[in-house]
Write an enzyme that holds these catalytic residues in place. Structure first.
Site, PDB file in Angstrom:
ATOM      1  CD  GLU A  59      -2.838  -1.313   0.151  1.00 38.00           C
ATOM      2  OE1 GLU A  59      -2.910  -0.407  -0.700  1.00 38.00           O
ATOM      3  OE2 GLU A  59      -3.495  -2.356   0.073  1.00 38.00           O
ATOM      4  N   GLY A  60       0.338   2.267  -0.685  1.00 34.39           N
ATOM      5  CA  GLY A  60       1.050   3.538  -0.800  1.00 34.39           C
ATOM      6  C   GLY A  60       0.829   4.458   0.399  1.00 34.39           C
ATOM      7  CG  PHE A  61       2.650   8.773   2.012  1.00 37.21           C
ATOM      8  CD1 PHE A  61       3.305   8.446   3.176  1.00 37.21           C
ATOM      9  CD2 PHE A  61       2.298  10.097   1.790  1.00 37.21           C
ATOM     10  CE1 PHE A  61       3.601   9.421   4.120  1.00 37.21           C
ATOM     11  CE2 PHE A  61       2.589  11.078   2.733  1.00 37.21           C
ATOM     12  CZ  PHE A  61       3.241  10.736   3.901  1.00 37.21           C
ATOM     13  NE  ARG A  71      -0.545   7.502  -8.197  1.00 35.48           N
ATOM     14  CZ  ARG A  71       0.201   6.445  -8.543  1.00 35.48           C
ATOM     15  NH1 ARG A  71       0.981   6.484  -9.607  1.00 35.48           N
ATOM     16  NH2 ARG A  71       0.157   5.356  -7.797  1.00 35.48           N
ATOM     17  CG  ASP A  83       4.393  17.919  -5.596  1.00 42.35           C
ATOM     18  OD1 ASP A  83       4.845  19.059  -5.777  1.00 42.35           O
ATOM     19  OD2 ASP A  83       4.778  16.919  -6.230  1.00 42.35           O
ATOM     20  CB  THR A 107      -5.282   7.305  -1.834  1.00 41.00           C
ATOM     21  OG1 THR A 107      -3.992   6.846  -2.218  1.00 41.00           O
ATOM     22  CG2 THR A 107      -6.245   6.148  -1.836  1.00 41.00           C
ATOM     23  CG  PHE A 108      -0.926  12.120  -4.338  1.00 41.29           C
ATOM     24  CD1 PHE A 108       0.328  11.852  -3.812  1.00 41.29           C
ATOM     25  CD2 PHE A 108      -1.163  13.402  -4.818  1.00 41.29           C
ATOM     26  CE1 PHE A 108       1.317  12.827  -3.757  1.00 41.29           C
ATOM     27  CE2 PHE A 108      -0.187  14.383  -4.768  1.00 41.29           C
ATOM     28  CZ  PHE A 108       1.053  14.100  -4.233  1.00 41.29           C
TER      29      PHE A 108
HETATM   30  O1  GFB Z   1      -0.056   7.922  -2.271  1.00 45.40           O
HETATM   31  P1  GFB Z   1      -0.508   6.793  -3.051  1.00 45.40           P
HETATM   32  O2  GFB Z   1      -1.009   5.638  -2.303  1.00 45.40           O
HETATM   33  O3  GFB Z   1      -1.603   7.280  -4.082  1.00 45.40           O
HETATM   34  O4  GFB Z   1       0.699   6.329  -3.964  1.00 45.40           O
HETATM   35  P2  GFB Z   1      -2.435   6.498  -5.203  1.00 45.40           P
HETATM   36  C1  GFB Z   1       1.244   7.163  -4.917  1.00 45.40           C
HETATM   37  C2  GFB Z   1       2.657   7.595  -4.535  1.00 45.40           C
HETATM   38  O5  GFB Z   1       3.311   8.020  -5.725  1.00 45.40           O
HETATM   39  C3  GFB Z   1       2.677   8.797  -3.594  1.00 45.40           C
HETATM   40  C4  GFB Z   1       3.990   9.240  -5.513  1.00 45.40           C
HETATM   41  O6  GFB Z   1       2.637   8.483  -2.249  1.00 45.40           O
HETATM   42  C5  GFB Z   1       3.980   9.478  -4.002  1.00 45.40           C
HETATM   43  O7  GFB Z   1       5.077   8.829  -3.422  1.00 45.40           O
HETATM   44  N1  GFB Z   1       3.234  10.309  -6.182  1.00 45.40           N
HETATM   45  C6  GFB Z   1       2.073  10.212  -6.870  1.00 45.40           C
HETATM   46  C7  GFB Z   1       3.617  11.589  -6.213  1.00 45.40           C
HETATM   47  N2  GFB Z   1       1.710  11.411  -7.348  1.00 45.40           N
HETATM   48  C8  GFB Z   1       2.651  12.293  -6.959  1.00 45.40           C
HETATM   49  C9  GFB Z   1       2.830  13.702  -7.137  1.00 45.40           C
HETATM   50  O8  GFB Z   1       2.042  14.401  -7.756  1.00 45.40           O
HETATM   51  N3  GFB Z   1       3.918  14.264  -6.559  1.00 45.40           N
HETATM   52  C10 GFB Z   1       4.815  13.528  -5.852  1.00 45.40           C
HETATM   53  N4  GFB Z   1       5.861  14.170  -5.317  1.00 45.40           N
HETATM   54  N5  GFB Z   1       4.696  12.203  -5.677  1.00 45.40           N
HETATM   55  C11 GFB Z   1      -2.098   3.864  -5.525  1.00 45.40           C
HETATM   56  C12 GFB Z   1      -1.182   3.059  -4.623  1.00 45.40           C
HETATM   57  O9  GFB Z   1      -1.613   5.183  -5.518  1.00 45.40           O
HETATM   58  O10 GFB Z   1      -2.009   3.441  -6.867  1.00 45.40           O
HETATM   59  C13 GFB Z   1      -1.365   1.600  -4.817  1.00 45.40           C
HETATM   60  O11 GFB Z   1      -1.478   3.313  -3.281  1.00 45.40           O
HETATM   61  C14 GFB Z   1      -1.279   1.228  -6.306  1.00 45.40           C
HETATM   62  O12 GFB Z   1      -0.366   0.911  -4.102  1.00 45.40           O
HETATM   63  C15 GFB Z   1      -2.244   2.076  -7.100  1.00 45.40           C
HETATM   64  O13 GFB Z   1       0.062   1.426  -6.736  1.00 45.40           O
HETATM   65  C16 GFB Z   1      -2.145   1.812  -8.595  1.00 45.40           C
HETATM   66  O14 GFB Z   1      -3.763   6.082  -4.693  1.00 45.40           O
HETATM   67  O15 GFB Z   1      -2.403   7.429  -6.354  1.00 45.40           O
END
Ligand code: GFB
Length: 426
Positions: free
Chosen positions: A47-49, A286, A367, A384-385
Site C-alpha cells: 500500500e502507498g503513502f 498521476r 506537492d 488516494t493522493f
Molecule cells: O499515495 P498513493 O497511495 O496514491 O501512492 P495512489 C502514490 C505515490 O506516488 C505517492 C507518488 O505516495 C507518491 O510517493 N506520487 C504520486 C507523487 N503522485 C505524486 C505527485 O504528484 N507528486 C509527488 N511528489 N509524488 C495507488 C497506490 O496510488 O495506486 C497503490 O497506493 C497502487 O499501491 C495504485 O500502486 C495503482 O492512490 O495514487
C-alpha cells in the site's frame, strides 16, 4: 500557534515524558489503577503513502474510543520501503518517524500517540501479542461482524525463532520480536476491536498487522469521527514552510490574500467558499503505474493539456502548478504543450540535498500542500493522493466545484463522471 504539551498519562511507569505526546485539553478521566497499554500496527506492504494515512484514521479512532475506558497509546509505525518512493539519488528510505511528515502535537489532540523509537526506549524491542488480521477462509456470503483467532489462511510474514519469539519485518528493526503470534480472521468495524482488546486479552502491548482490514464505519457519527481524525493530520511545519515559500515566490499566493489561514485544528471550522486560494490552478497528474492500473481514465498528455486549458480559461487564470509522479521527460513534454498556449507551469523540484532531507514523502506532501491552496484543483481518477488533497481543501473551506474535479481519459470524453463530493463534518 499549536500548543506543545508533553505530559505522561497515568501509570507511565518509569519511562520519560518525552516518550508520550498527550494534549492537556484532551486528558481522559482514567481510573489511576489502569496501566497504560500500547497499540502498534502495520499495513499491507504494497500500500502507498496515502492509503496508509487512511488506515491511520481508523486506528487513531480505535485508540480514541479505547481511551474512553482505559489508557491506550497509539504507537506510530515508522515510514519506509514504500514501492513508490523510488528516488535512487538518496539512500534507502526507511525508519522515518511521523514527525518528519506530520505535526505530532496536532495528532495528539485527537488521540495519545508516540513514535516507535520512543516505544522501544520505554518498552524494549518487543511486543507481547501480535495478530495478523486476515479474511475468513472461504470468504463470506452475508455480512456479519465476527473475529476469530484461527489457522493462518496464507503463509504469514512472521517466523518463530528457536527461543520461541516471533520475528518479522517490523519496519526494518531487526531485533524487534513478538512474544506470541496469532492469525486472526476478522470481518469487523473498528469499534468491535475495542471489547476484544479490553476484555479478551491482557497484554500491555498489542500489534495489529494488516490493519487496513479494520473497517471504520457503522458508528452513528462515523463520518464526523473520521473527519475529526483527518483534521488532526496537520502537515509538519517545516514542510508547510517550504510550500508557503514556493507559493509566495512563484504563484503570488499567501494565506492572507488567499483566505487560507490555519488555526489549531480543534478551533478551525470553515464554510464552503470561505477560502479563495492562490491565483493558479493545481493539477495532480498521476502517471507511472496508473497508466496500467487505470489506463482508460488517464488521458494522454495532449488531451490532458486541452482539459487544463479549458479550466484556465473558465477561471481566467494563467498559471498552472503541476504535481506529478511522471518521469521528468514526460512532465517536460506536458509543460511544453502548455507553453505553446502561453501557460507557465510550475513544479516543486528540490535540489539533491533538499531531497535527501525531505525524502520522497516530504516532496509529495509539499506537492499536496501547494495543490490544496490553489484557486482550483484538478485531480486524477481514484487516486488516494488526490483524495487527501480534496480533504485538505474541505478543511480549508473551498467551494466544492473548485475541488472535486478530475481529468478524463481520452475515450471517456470531457463530460466524464467527476469525483464524489466528500463533505467535511464537524
Ligand atoms: O499515495 P498513493 O497511495 O496514491 O501512492 P495512489 C502514490 C505515490 O506516488 C505517492 C507518488 O505516495 C507518491 O510517493 N506520487 C504520486 C507523487 N503522485 C505524486 C505527485 O504528484 N507528486 C509527488 N511528489 N509524488 C495507488 C497506490 O496510488 O495506486 C497503490 O497506493 C497502487 O499501491 C495504485 O500502486 C495503482 O492512490 O495514487
Amino acid at each position: 500557534q499549536i500548543l506543545l504539551l508533553l505530559l505522561c498519562v497515568h501509570q507511565c511507569q518509569g519511562h520519560s515524558n518525552e516518550n508520550l505526546y498527550q494534549a492537556k485539553d484532551n486528558l481522559p478521566d482514567y481510573s489511576p489503577s489502569k496501566p497504560t497499554r500500547y497499540l502498534l500496527y502495520d499495513v499491507n506492504p504494497g500500500e502507498g503513502f496515502n492509503l496508509r494515512r487512511d488506515v491511520y484514521m481508523r486506528v487513531a479512532n480505535l485508540v480514541k474510543f479505547l481511551n474512553e475506558d482505559e489508557p491506550w497509546v497509539l504507537v506510530l509505525p515508522p515510514w519506509g520501503r514504500l514501492y513508490h518512493w523510488q528516488s535512487h539519488e538518496i539512500p534507502l528510505q526507511s525508519k522515518i518517524s511521523w514527525k518528519h511528515f506530520f505535526d505530532i502535537n496536532s495528532l495528539a489532540l485527537h488521540a495519545p500517540v508516540m513514535e516507535f523509537e520512543d516505544y522501544i526506549k520505554a518498552m524494549g524491542n518487543k511486543v507481547e501479542r501480535l495478530f495478523y488480521l486476515q479474511r475468513f477462509k472461504g470468504g463470506w456470503t452475508k455480512w456479519e461482524e465476527k473475529m476469530e483467532i484461527c489457522d493462518c489462511v496464507e503463509e504469514p510474514r512472521y517466523h518463530q525463532l528457536a527461543n520461541g519469539k516471533w520475528r518479522g519485518q517490523f519496519f526494518g528493526y531487526e531485533d524487534f520480536v513478538a512474544d506470541k503470534f496469532d492469525c486472526m480472521s476478522t470481518q469487523a468495524y473498528l469499534l468491535t476491536f475495542k471489547p476484544f482488546l479490553m476484555k479478551n486479552i491482557t497484554a500491555r502491548s498489542v500489534f495489529l498487522d494488516r490493519a487496513e482490514s479494520m473497517i471504520h464505519g457503522q458508528y452513528s457519527e462515523w463520518s464526523r469521527e473520521w473527519w475529526t481524525a483527518r483534521r488532526s493530520m496537520v502537515f509538519a511545519k517545516p514542510l508547510r514552510d517550504i510550500g508557503d515559500k514556493f507559493r509566495k515566490e512563484f504563484l503570488d499566493s499567501d494565506d492572507i490574500s488567499d483566505k487560507t489561514e490555519l488555526e489549531v485544528w480543534t478551533n478551525m471550522k470553515r464554510n464552503h467558499g470561505d477560502a479563495k486560494g492562490g491565483p493558479y490552478i493545481a493539477l495532480h497528474f498521476r502517471r507511472k503505474d496508473y497508466l496500467y492500473a487505470h489506463g482508460k481514465e488517464v488521458p494522454s498528455l495532449e488531451i490532458a493539456a486541452k482539459q487544463v486549458l479549458k479550466y484556465l480559461k473558465k477561471y481566467n487564470l494563467k498559471k498552472l502548478f503541476l504535481a506529478t509522479d511522471a518521469p521528468n521527460e514526460e512532465a517536460e513534454e506536458f509543460m511544453n504543450i502548455l507553453k505553446k498556449s502561453q501557460i507557465k507551469t510550475y513544479r516543486y523540484r528540490p535540489s539533491i540535498d533538499n531531497l535527501k532531507e525531505l525524502k520522497d514523502g516530504g516532496v509529495a506532501i509539499i506537492d499536496q500542500y501547494i495543490c490544496a491552496h490553489a484557486r482550483v484543483f484538478i485531480g486524477s481518477y481514484v487516486s488516494t493522493f488526490t483524495f487527501r488533497i480534496h480533504e485538505e481543501r474541505e478543511i480549508l473551506g473551498f467551494k466544492q466545484e473548485a475541488t472535486f474535479n478530475r481529468l478524463c481519459g481520452d475515450e471517456e470524453g470531457e463530460e466524464c463522471e467527476q469525483p464524489t463530493k466528500w463533505d467535511i463534518k464537524y
